[in-house]
Design a protein around this motif. Structure first.
Motif: not given
Length: 546
Positions: A32-41, A64-74, A380-387
């Motif tokens: 998951e590179p988060f190149d595209q908006p995450f909605e739907g996936r 480079d895009y990623g998945l952002l925590v946008s607010e504090a204390a949440r 968060f970015d570049n979530i990878l699972i591999t063997r």
């Protein structure tokens, strides 16, 4: 057709064929590179507790895009189901992702949960902290906690219960605001390796009780919960001597201190001069209202006449230690003839005991992020699972390394600017990271909270780092010294005065009184030393502050 080309074509085909196999074998299982908006996936939890807003944003200073925590204390929760279930038992498995703490991390988590298949009817929008996971991995920091978690859940084949097994002594979280890549490698031989930025920080074995708490393999025997200590079991190694009697000349009522009758008032003592006088230069403020503020009094200052004399005011005879003081009498201790040792329940076979050659790790069906944080800006970015470890290494090189190099150069320029007020230089950041590493040393667990408190104070006042370092280093050095050389032995008489129980052998209030008496005596001795031998001036009273 020219037949001379045939050998060349065959050679090319021979080279291409194994290359295709190599590329196919090295493809990631999930990425998951988060190149595209995450909605739907990715599905955001609809549970009421999770009010934090996720955003698809660029990393600061990058395209480079990623998945952002946008607010504090949440609280935040989001999950993505995998296209296919991944079984960790099928050979090696590598889990890897990038995270950037763009505003630092004072208190919060930035870890991932690799969820096992959920119960029938479960919906991703119901994801919360109760959703069962197979593996939890990533940084977490708050107060005394500063670690990169690795936790796996395992089902006990005897009891059927799931147990969390936590990695002991995990590595610390990097302190800066740069992008870091976290990697955990699970090998088929039960080996676990944790890498931060491609560098190995921890190696462990899933079956080892030295590496995980609790150990995966339960003990063969356990204390019998039904076993009870006999009523006549005597655990006292020493008891008061029943034949001992208090000496006739032992006076328990003698005071700790008595007046020093040999002391004489120093020559030049000013009996009629007060130690403090009204400040002759003080004047009543213009806005002073006697009705509201009361009668005005000049502030007190030290009497200048007393500064030149040995003392002022009424002279009092000083006190000294009473040579006849003995305190409360206790019978001496002797070996207890009925001593049986410390009682322990008998061991019985553990009904939950089992043996395994390798853990039966749960399959991974989804990836979730479920955190609570006081800081925003976590990306968060570049979530990878591999063997394949080589695949993870290649992804680090192509994704994380480029970003990190740019951020590192920018940090060097910022650190070079010493004129920025209130910021930490690069040296200071490394210094505090080193101190947090000291706080996580297992040997210092008893002092961890105090050490972390000192470090946090030092971060607010970085110019005090040398003093903070000295204060922290004193703790382990003192502990080592005490272990090597032990405590200074007290005189036998004092030990008896402080620790003797009553005649019935119980730890009683008289024991406490004996300790208080001995403490009073020590305090008296200290005060006598402070005043000095022979004649000494009386200590002055504290002056009232102006």
């Amino acid at each position: 057709m020219d037949l001379r080309w045939i050998p060349l074509l065959l050679s090319v085909l021979c080279l291409i064929s194994p290359l295709n196999v190599l590329v196919s074998a090295h493809e990631p299982v999930f990425y998951e590179p988060f190149d595209q908006p995450f909605e739907g996936r990715w599905i955001v939890s609809k549970k009421d507790d999770y009010k934090g807003v996720w955003k698809h944003e660029k990393s600061e200073g990058h395209e480079d895009y990623g998945l952002l925590v946008s607010e504090a204390a949440r609280k935040y929760a989001i999950v993505r189901e995998l296209p296919e279930v991944i079984d960790p038992k099928d050979g090696s498995l590598v889990l890897q992702y990038d995270v950037r703490l763009q505003n630092g991390l004072e208190c919060g988590g930035a870890y991932l949960k690799y969820l096992r298949p959920q119960e029938s009817g479960w919906k991703p929008a119901e994801f919360d902290n109760e959703s069962p996971f197979s593996i939890m991995f990533g940084p977490d920091k708050c107060g005394a906690t500063n670690k990169v978690h690795f936790i796996y859940k395992h089902k006990n084949p005897k009891s059927g219960e799931y147990v969390e097994h936590h990695l002991k002594y995990p590595p610390s979280t990097p302190f800066d605001e740069l992008t870091h890549v976290y990697t955990v490698i699970l090998k088929s031989n039960n080996e676990v390796r944790i890498l931060i930025d491609g560098e190995e920080k921890k190696k462990a074995n899933l079956l080892s009780g030295d590496d995980f708490e609790p150990a995966l393999i339960p003990p063969k025997t356990i204390p019998d919960p039904e076993d009870k200590k006999p009523e006549d079991w005597d655990e006292r190694a020493k008891i008061p001597d029943p034949d001992a009697k208090k000496p006739e000349d032992w006076d328990e009522d003698a005071p700790v201190e008595i007046e020093d009758l040999e002391a004489e008032k120093p020559e030049g003592w000013l009996d009629d001069e007060p130690e403090e006088i009204d400040d002759p230069e003080a004047t009543k403020p213009d806005d002073w209202d006697d009705e509201e503020d009361g009668e005005w009094e000049a502030p007190k200052i030290s009497n200048p006449k007393c500064d030149e004399a040995p003392g002022c005011g009424e002279w009092e005879i000083p006190m000294k230690s009473n040579p006849d003081y003995k305190g409360k009498w206790y019978a001496p201790m002797i070996d207890n003839p009925n001593y049986k040792g410390i009682w322990k329940p008998q061991q019985i076979p553990n009904p939950d005991f089992f043996e395994l050659e390798k853990p039966d790790l749960e399959p991974i069906a989804a990836i979730g992020i479920e955190i609570w944080t006081m800081q925003d800006g976590i990306l968060f970015d570049n979530i990878l699972i591999t063997r394949d470890e080589l695949v993870a290494e290649e992804f680090r090189s192509q994704t994380w390394k480029r970003k990190f190099s740019i951020e590192k150069e920018k940090q060097k320029l910022e650190d070079a600017d010493d004129s920025l007020p209130g910021g930490h230089s690069g040296f200071q950041k490394k210094f505090f990271y080193f101190l947090y590493a000291i706080a996580n040393i297992p040997f210092l667990d008893a002092y961890k909270l105090k050490i972390v408190d000192l470090i946090e104070k030092g971060e607010n006042k970085p110019n005090l780092t040398i003093g903070i370092l000295v204060a922290i280093l004193v703790v382990p050095l003192t502990s080592i010294f005490m272990l090597l050389f032990g405590r200074k032995k007290q005189p036998v008489q004092k030990v008896e005065l402080k620790s003797q129980p009553d005649q019935d052998g119980s730890t009683s209030e008289s024991n406490k009184e004996g300790s208080d008496g001995a403490a009073e005596k020590e305090k008296s001795g200290d005060e006598n030393e402070t005043e000095g031998e022979g004649v000494a001036p009386r200590q002055r009273r504290l002056r009232r502050e102006t």
